[in-house]
Design a protein around this motif. Structure first.
Motif, PDB file in Angstrom:
ATOM      1  N   GLU A  40       4.615  -5.490   7.553  1.00 54.49           N
ATOM      2  CA  GLU A  40       4.840  -4.047   7.095  1.00 54.49           C
ATOM      3  C   GLU A  40       5.160  -3.470   8.462  1.00 54.49           C
ATOM      4  OE1 GLU A  40       2.230  -0.824   4.547  1.00 54.49           O
ATOM      5  OE2 GLU A  40       0.939  -1.864   6.216  1.00 54.49           O
ATOM      6  N   VAL A  41       5.857  -2.453   7.864  1.00 61.02           N
ATOM      7  CA  VAL A  41       6.624  -1.403   9.226  1.00 61.02           C
ATOM      8  C   VAL A  41       5.823  -0.079   8.776  1.00 61.02           C
ATOM      9  CG1 VAL A  41       8.806  -1.277   8.426  1.00 61.02           C
ATOM     10  CG2 VAL A  41       8.201  -0.486  10.802  1.00 61.02           C
ATOM     11  N   LEU A  42       5.329   0.600   9.658  1.00 55.03           N
ATOM     12  CA  LEU A  42       4.882   2.248   9.658  1.00 55.03           C
ATOM     13  C   LEU A  42       5.624   2.967  10.522  1.00 55.03           C
ATOM     14  CD1 LEU A  42       1.176   1.540   9.189  1.00 55.03           C
ATOM     15  CD2 LEU A  42       2.532   1.651   7.441  1.00 55.03           C
ATOM     16  N   GLY A  43       6.493   4.008  10.140  1.00 58.04           N
ATOM     17  CA  GLY A  43       7.344   4.744  10.881  1.00 58.04           C
ATOM     18  C   GLY A  43       6.545   6.355  10.975  1.00 58.04           C
ATOM     19  N   VAL A  44       6.063   6.839  11.715  1.00 58.19           N
ATOM     20  CA  VAL A  44       5.427   8.209  11.979  1.00 58.19           C
ATOM     21  C   VAL A  44       6.521   9.065  11.815  1.00 58.19           C
ATOM     22  CG1 VAL A  44       3.896   9.948  12.844  1.00 58.19           C
ATOM     23  CG2 VAL A  44       3.625   7.369  13.360  1.00 58.19           C
ATOM     24  N   ALA A  45       6.849  10.025  10.557  1.00 58.28           N
ATOM     25  CA  ALA A  45       7.688  11.028  10.449  1.00 58.28           C
ATOM     26  C   ALA A  45       7.212  12.328  10.921  1.00 58.28           C
ATOM     27  CB  ALA A  45       8.029  11.003   8.961  1.00 58.28           C
ATOM     28  N   ARG A  46       5.743  12.506  10.718  1.00 56.88           N
ATOM     29  CA  ARG A  46       5.177  13.909  11.148  1.00 56.88           C
ATOM     30  C   ARG A  46       3.844  13.749  11.456  1.00 56.88           C
ATOM     31  NH1 ARG A  46       8.112  18.243   8.588  1.00 56.88           N
ATOM     32  NH2 ARG A  46       9.307  17.283   6.827  1.00 56.88           N
ATOM     33  N   TYR A  99       8.990  -2.677   3.903  1.00 56.39           N
ATOM     34  CA  TYR A  99       8.987  -4.196   3.958  1.00 56.39           C
ATOM     35  C   TYR A  99       9.966  -4.947   4.233  1.00 56.39           C
ATOM     36  CZ  TYR A  99       4.599  -2.163   2.032  1.00 56.39           C
ATOM     37  OH  TYR A  99       3.541  -1.233   1.905  1.00 56.39           O
ATOM     38  N   PRO A 100       9.857  -6.238   4.613  1.00 52.68           N
ATOM     39  CA  PRO A 100      11.279  -7.234   4.677  1.00 52.68           C
ATOM     40  C   PRO A 100      11.756  -7.383   3.027  1.00 52.68           C
ATOM     41  CG  PRO A 100       9.652  -8.100   6.216  1.00 52.68           C
ATOM     42  CD  PRO A 100       8.867  -6.957   5.191  1.00 52.68           C
TER      43      PRO A 100
END
Length: 174
Positions: free
Chosen positions: A75-81, A127-128
Motif C-alpha cells: 500500500e502507498v499513502l500520500g498525504v494531501a492535506r 495499490y499496485p
C-alpha cells in the motif's frame, strides 16, 4: 514541471515481526516532502502521480485509528492535506509525523495506526495492479495466515513516486 522533488530519497525502515504484526523483510519507505502539491487540488496531484506510476484503486480518507495491516497487498499513502502521527510497524514499531507532501510505502504486512491527526488530514491510498486489499487486525490466527500470504505478494512494477527506476525498485530487490 515535475511534482516530485529531485532529491527525493526515502527513509527506509525494516520492522521486525512481533508475533502479532508480521511486517515484512522489505523495508517500509517514507519520502519526506517529496511531492509539490497543487494548493487548489492536492488530492488530484497525488492521485495523478500514483496513477502515472501504475498504482491504482485510489481512495481519499485518513488512516484508521486501530492497529491493522494488509497481508495480500502493498500500500502507498500520500498525504494531501494536514499532518498526523502514525505508528508504523505495530505496537513495537515507530511513530512518525507525516505531513502534506510526504508519501509512505508499506510492504504487505506492515502494521499501521493513526495516533493523532489534525482536522484537515487527508491521505490518498493506492495499490499496485492486480492487488486485492483487505484489512487485517493483529491476532494469532491472522498472523499465521499472513505468514503464508505475504511472501506471495508480487513486487510492484514501479515506485509509486519515482516510477520504474525509483528507489523502491532498488530497495525491494530480491
Amino acid at each position: 514541471m515535475s511534482i516530485v522533488r529531485d532529491y527525493a530519497e526515502p527513509l527506509a525502515i525494516v520492522f521486525e515481526d512481533d508475533g502479532l504484526v508480521p511486517n515484512n523483510v522489505l523495508p517500509f519507505l517514507v519520502y519526506q516532502g517529496a511531492v509539490t502539491l497543487d494548493p487548489k487540488q492536492p488530492e488530484r496531484t497525488i492521485e495523478n502521480l500514483f496513477e502515472t506510476n501504475g498504482w491504482g484503486g485510489t481512495w481519499r480518507n485518513g488512516v484508521y485509528d486501530y492497529l491493522h495491516y494488509h497481508a495480500t497487498v502493498h500500500e502507498v499513502l500520500g498525504v494531501a492535506r494536514g499532518h498526523a502521527r502514525v505508528r508504523f510497524g505495530g505496537d513495537h514499531g515507530q511513530e512518525l509525523e507525516i505531513k502534506a507532501g510526504d508519501v509512505a510505502i508499506l510492504p504487505a504486512g506492515t502494521g499501521h495506526q493513526c495516533i493523532k491527526a489534525n482536522d484537515d488530514f487527508c491521505v490518498i491510498g493506492a495499490y499496485p495492479p492486480g492487488s486485492k486489499m483487505q484489512v487485517t487486525r493483529p491476532t494469532p490466527e491472522s498472523h499465521a495466515k499472513a505468514l503464508k500470504t505475504i511472501p506471495n505478494v508480487a513486487r510492484p512494477p514501479a515506485d509509486p513516486v519515482t516510477g520504474k527506476h525509483g528507489a523502491l525498485m532498488r530497495l525491494w530487490r530480491s
